[in-house]
Design an enzyme around this catalytic site. Structure first.
Site, PDB file in Angstrom:
ATOM      1  N   ALA A   1       3.524   3.243  -4.289  1.00 39.94           N
ATOM      2  CA  ALA A   1       2.629   3.423  -3.126  1.00 39.94           C
ATOM      3  C   ALA A   1       1.197   3.085  -3.517  1.00 39.94           C
ATOM      4  CB  ALA A   1       2.711   4.857  -2.617  1.00 39.94           C
ATOM      5  N   GLY A   2       0.556   2.292  -2.676  1.00 41.34           N
ATOM      6  CA  GLY A   2      -0.830   1.927  -2.985  1.00 41.34           C
ATOM      7  C   GLY A   2      -1.527   1.430  -1.739  1.00 41.34           C
TER       8      GLY A   2
ATOM      9  N   THR B   1      -5.417  -0.555  -0.250  1.00 37.70           N
ATOM     10  CA  THR B   1      -6.705  -1.193  -0.546  1.00 37.70           C
ATOM     11  C   THR B   1      -7.720  -0.734   0.503  1.00 37.70           C
ATOM     12  OG1 THR B   1      -6.007  -3.099   0.755  1.00 37.70           O
ATOM     13  CG2 THR B   1      -5.782  -3.301  -1.623  1.00 37.70           C
TER      14      THR B   1
ATOM     15  N   ASP C   1     -11.090  -2.586   0.667  1.00 38.41           N
ATOM     16  CA  ASP C   1     -11.988  -3.523  -0.009  1.00 38.41           C
ATOM     17  C   ASP C   1     -13.388  -3.560   0.604  1.00 38.41           C
ATOM     18  OD1 ASP C   1      -9.642  -4.150  -1.325  1.00 38.41           O
ATOM     19  OD2 ASP C   1      -9.575  -6.253  -0.706  1.00 38.41           O
TER      20      ASP C   1
ATOM     21  N   GLN D   1     -13.154  -5.177  -4.950  1.00 41.43           N
ATOM     22  CA  GLN D   1     -12.088  -4.229  -5.305  1.00 41.43           C
ATOM     23  C   GLN D   1     -12.478  -3.316  -6.463  1.00 41.43           C
ATOM     24  OE1 GLN D   1      -8.282  -6.356  -5.662  1.00 41.43           O
ATOM     25  NE2 GLN D   1      -7.928  -5.794  -3.525  1.00 41.43           N
TER      26      GLN D   1
ATOM     27  N   TYR E   1     -10.165  -0.333  -6.183  1.00 39.08           N
ATOM     28  CA  TYR E   1      -8.753  -0.671  -6.447  1.00 39.08           C
ATOM     29  C   TYR E   1      -8.551  -1.036  -7.923  1.00 39.08           C
ATOM     30  CZ  TYR E   1      -4.322  -3.237  -5.701  1.00 39.08           C
ATOM     31  OH  TYR E   1      -3.032  -3.690  -5.752  1.00 39.08           O
TER      32      TYR E   1
ATOM     33  N   GLY F   1       0.935 -10.191  -9.695  1.00 43.05           N
ATOM     34  CA  GLY F   1      -0.136 -11.065  -9.224  1.00 43.05           C
ATOM     35  C   GLY F   1      -0.131 -11.078  -7.708  1.00 43.05           C
TER      36      GLY F   1
ATOM     37  N   ILE G   1       1.478 -11.418  -4.316  1.00 40.57           N
ATOM     38  CA  ILE G   1       2.840 -11.249  -3.804  1.00 40.57           C
ATOM     39  C   ILE G   1       2.808 -11.241  -2.268  1.00 40.57           C
ATOM     40  CG2 ILE G   1       4.915  -9.793  -3.848  1.00 40.57           C
ATOM     41  CD1 ILE G   1       4.093 -10.762  -6.684  1.00 40.57           C
TER      42      ILE G   1
END
Ligand code: NAI
Length: 243
Positions: free
Chosen positions: A86-87, A89, A91, A147, A150, A181, A183
């Site tokens: 789970a993550g 962003t 930004d 980021q 992140y 990388g 995805i």
């Protein structure tokens, strides 16, 4: 303890963020590998057929995670494998970033995996078996515009994983990171099209990564075949970054 007993005890796997994207593919792959997979995510429309259970859990909330882990173990048995996927962003350039967006990304992407490890490691240590696979990012290894939150969270995740690897290596537990990388998922589909295309053009393999590319690496790290591999960062990026 014989290897057979160990693998019997490692049949339950938790995958966080399993409702879509990379997490969904990881859960599907581990189920195809013969594991009983439980998905954690913020919300579910229904339980996907490849999961034995789908729980609504915010990984940043330790109380909720601890309760859910207890429920899973009471219902299905001991957890042998945890995949922290789970993550989020949020930004923005650092000089414009909302401090709450910095904190929220740390809470989900770094504190979340800690919460899962905290709630499962005692059982794994007692049983002498465990696999922790944490989904970091190529941007943890190189930094990225917009980021700071992140990249910091994902780099922290690598350092946390190495520390846990040291603490648990003698207990039959491995802890590793995967650094994907670029995805193809909702996360990257949401990018501005010109930036997205420019990123894909930088990938030596000549294509964007698939969720299965990442799931294949998780499948290996979660298996008994990877028992001598711990504290490592496995890059899955088509050659875009070679640290
Ligand atoms: P996604 O946004 O498509 O899916 C993430 C999943 O995590 C969603 O189902 C979401 O509901 C869930 N989630 C978010 N916050 C949560 C919380 N607090 N508690 C429980 N579940 C939560 O993202 P994607 O692209 O599948 O990414 C998965 C992981 O891979 C993330 O950790 C991401 O940072 C990492 N990653 C992705 C890359 C990419 O190119 N897509 C590259 C490098 C790393």
């Amino acid at each position: 303890m014989t290897p057979i007993e160990k693998s019997v005890k490692s049949q339950i796997a938790i995958v966080t963020g399993a409702a879509r994207g990379i997490g969904e593919a990881i859960a599907r792959r581990l189920a195809a590998d013969g594991l009983q997979v439980v998905g954690f995510d913020q919300a579910w429309e229904s339980r996907p057929a490849h999961l034995i259970s789908a729980l609504a859990v915010d990984v940043s909330d330790f109380g909720a995670v601890d309760q859910a882990i207890g429920d899973v173990e009471a219902l299905h048995g001991p957890i042998g494998i945890v995949v922290n996927n789970a993550g989020i962003t949020r930004d923005a350039m650092s000089h414009k970033m909302d401090p709450q967006d910095f904190r929220r990304v740390i809470d989900v992407n770094l504190v979340g995996p800690f919460n899962l490890c905290r709630a499962t490691l005692t059982g794994m240590r007692d049983r002498g078996y465990g696999r922790i696979v944490n989904i970091s990012s190529m941007n943890a290894l190189r930094g990225q515009y917009g980021q700071a939150n992140y990249a910091a969270a994902k780099a922290g995740l690598i350092a946390m994983t190495k520390s846990i690897a040291l603490e648990t290596a003698a207990k039959g537990i491995t802890a590793n990171c995967i650094a994907p990388g670029f995805i193809e998922t909702d996360m990257t589909r949401a990018m501005r099209p010109d930036i997205r295309e420019a990123e894909i053009a930088k990938i030596p393999s000549g294509r964007i990564g698939t969720v299965e590319d990442v799931a294949n690496a998780v499948s290996y790290l979660a298996s008994d075949a990877a028992s001598f591999m711990t504290g490592q960062v496995m890059s899955v990026n088509g050659g875009q970054h070679m640290p």
